[in-house]
Scaffold this active site. Structure first.
Site, PDB file in Angstrom:
ATOM      1  N   GLU A   1      -5.307  -8.786  -1.223  1.00 16.35           N
ATOM      2  CA  GLU A   1      -6.146  -8.005  -0.106  1.00 16.35           C
ATOM      3  C   GLU A   1      -7.637  -8.152   0.124  1.00 16.35           C
ATOM      4  O   GLU A   1      -8.171  -6.962  -0.931  1.00 16.35           O
ATOM      5  CB  GLU A   1      -5.615  -6.588   0.829  1.00 16.35           C
ATOM      6  CG  GLU A   1      -4.208  -7.368   1.375  1.00 16.35           C
ATOM      7  CD  GLU A   1      -4.062  -6.243   2.548  1.00 16.35           C
ATOM      8  OE1 GLU A   1      -4.640  -5.458   3.138  1.00 16.35           O
ATOM      9  OE2 GLU A   1      -2.538  -6.026   2.681  1.00 16.35           O
TER      10      GLU A   1
ATOM     11  N   GLU B   1       0.621  -1.244   0.193  1.00 19.90           N
ATOM     12  CA  GLU B   1       0.394   0.156   0.107  1.00 19.90           C
ATOM     13  C   GLU B   1       0.809   1.160   0.102  1.00 19.90           C
ATOM     14  O   GLU B   1       0.390   2.087   0.766  1.00 19.90           O
ATOM     15  CB  GLU B   1      -0.854  -0.377   0.991  1.00 19.90           C
ATOM     16  CG  GLU B   1      -2.046  -0.777   0.255  1.00 19.90           C
ATOM     17  CD  GLU B   1      -3.092  -0.933   1.767  1.00 19.90           C
ATOM     18  OE1 GLU B   1      -2.555  -0.733   3.449  1.00 19.90           O
ATOM     19  OE2 GLU B   1      -4.242  -1.809   2.425  1.00 19.90           O
TER      20      GLU B   1
END
Ligand code: BGP
Length: 487
Positions: free
Chosen positions: A385, A176
């Site tokens: 995810e 991320e």
């Protein structure tokens, strides 16, 4: 509905600091998350400048995977995982980040895990940096603001590519990475520490925002981009079989209504949410609108001569991302703002349910996003995810019924199949948190994602035993049928 291709990767994803524990064992140094304590909504997370004796830091024991990894991987294998995404904690390999020699015990720990995965026919997908900067690099170097971290990271990455050659072929550089585009990314993403002790980290907390300097965040992000591009080149050089992906926190972004102002805001939001980092990683260059964005926001940072060439020479092999929710945005201040632990000032979308933590549940948004990314980047994609954080109840007989989790995952998997039918090249799916672990956003244990229950509570109590939830058996069928039996 489309079919999942042969060899589609099915599994789950974790991060070292959220499950391993053993925070100082076998030579590991302190990492940034080891300095973060708290873990309930009423006692939000704070970062301390030293470890306060006797207080609860969620990462220190986490779910004790450090001592139970064989048992945990056997459970993943029982579900039929063909892929397991995990991170290497940099501080196990180089305890301070800048040590002259690596820590052999740390290297062997991960070798054992990768060998165990392979023995079960599970392909490891390894994140090199998942919010786990050695604390020494944050404290003494200023975190990723410091350009020296580029070389230190590349040295660490090269060591991993060399040591695990043949065992690991799929890599992600920074988890991320785009969290550095927002103030909450300072600490976890950038290792940029606030002054003082006990400083709140919660999004929107005035203390958390007060010390934010966007120029520093974008400088740190630029250094990570350069480090990532160099790591991609090193991975290919060390083993041409390596494939390296980027990892971006992504969401579908909608205008609240068709007012052109809202539509423009949605465009701006998705650019900064996803494309700013995606373009650098996949296209090897900042997008054409970046200079105006920097100017409009007073962002100034140093790009050294040669950096652009490095970025251009290190595009990733695939684009991976997390997807939990969508965002709805508006310029109209009278529209109600969504509540909960949402990280953004999203408008409340009247068409969507939200999770108990306020995240808008939007499976069709995943199909939208997959198509957008596929059109823009024309490269293989992977969802690394996705999942539902929810509180679970253990029945008297020990069973755990979690139909809400099954519903959430089924609906998202169905939309992935639709996207495949749309022509999207999707490599795999590793849902988040196949085993309950510490929440990155809140530090809680109560926010559970797992198919496997872990007996641990928000205050650290619990005997840590593992138990299969209903969703465990459901996911096993999903994998065995290659996504056909979603029942
Ligand atoms: C992502 C992180 C993960 C993970 C997940 C769920 O942002 O990459 O580390 O934890 O979100 O978020 P949370 O733990 O806050 O529910």
């Amino acid at each position: 509905m489309g079919k999942f291709p042969e060899g589609f990767l099915w599994g789950g994803a974790t991060a070292a600091n959220q499950l391993e524990g053993g925070y100082l064992e076998d030579g590991k140094g302190l990492s940034v998350p080891d300095m973060i304590k708290g873990g309930t909504v009423s006692t939000p997370r704070v970062i301390t400048s030293t470890v306060h004796e006797g207080e609860y830091y969620p990462s220190h024991v986490a779910i004790d995977h450090y001592h139970r990894w064989k048992e945990d991987i056997a459970l993943f294998a029982e579900m039929g995982f063909t892929c397991y995404r995990l991170s290497i904690n940099w501080g196990r390999i180089f305890p301070n980040g800048d040590d002259a020699e690596p820590n052999q015990a740390g290297i062997e720990f991960y070798r054992g895990i990768f060998e165990e995965c392979r023995a079960h026919g599970i392909e490891p997908l390894v994140t090199l940096s998942h919010y786990e900067l050695p604390y020494h690099l944050a404290k003494e170097y200023g975190g990723w603001i410091n350009r020296k971290l580029i070389d230190l990271f590349v040295r660490y990455a090269e060591l991993c590519f060399t040591e695990y050659r043949g065992l690991v072929k799929l890599w992600l550089t920074f988890n991320e990475i785009n969290c550095l585009c927002a103030p909450f990314g300072n600490v976890m993403g950038g290792g940029i520490l606030p002054p003082g002790d006990n400083v709140p980290l919660a999004y929107g907390d005035p203390h958390a925002m007060a010390w934010d300097d966007p120029s520093k965040r974008y400088q740190a992000l630029h250094h990570q981009f350069v480090a990532s591009a160099l790591a991609v080149q090193a991975a290919h050089r060390i083993d041409p079989a390596n494939k390296v992906g980027c990892m971006i926190a992504s969401r579908a972004v909608y205008p609240y209504c068709c007012r052109p102002e809202d539509v423009l805001l949605a465009q701006d939001t998705v650019r900064m949410a996803t494309y700013y980092c995606g373009d650098v990683h996949v296209r090897g260059a900042y997008p054409r609108w970046a200079p105006r964005f920097w100017r409009d926001h007073g962002i100034e940072f140093v790009r050294e001569p040669g950096d652009d060439a490095v970025l251009a020479a290190g595009p990733v092999d695939f684009f991976s991302f997390s997807y939990y929710k969508s965002s709805t945005v508006t310029t109209d201040p009278s529209v109600p703002i969504a509540g909960g632990n949402v990280f953004y000032d999203d408008a409340k979308n009247p068409y969507l349910e939200v999770s108990d933590w306020g995240w808008a549940i939007d499976p069709k948004g995943l199909r939208w996003l997959l198509n957008e990314l596929s059109d823009r980047y024309q490269c293989p994609l992977m969802v690394v995810e996705n999942g539902l954080g929810a509180a679970d109840t253990v029945e008297k007989d020990g069973s755990i019924h979690d139909p809400y989790r099954i519903d959430y995952l089924r609906d998202h998997i169905e939309q992935m199949a639709e996207a495949i039918d749309d022509g999207v090249d999707l490599m795999g799916y590793t849902m988040w948190g196949p085993i309950d672990l510490v929440s990155a956003g809140t530090g809680e244990m109560k926010k559970r994602y797992g198919f496997i229950y872990v007996d641990k509570n928000n205050d650290g109590t619990g005997d840590l035993h593992r138990a299969r939830k209903d969703s465990f058996y459901w996911y096993k069928k999903v994998i065995a049928s290659n996504g056909e039996e979603l029942g």
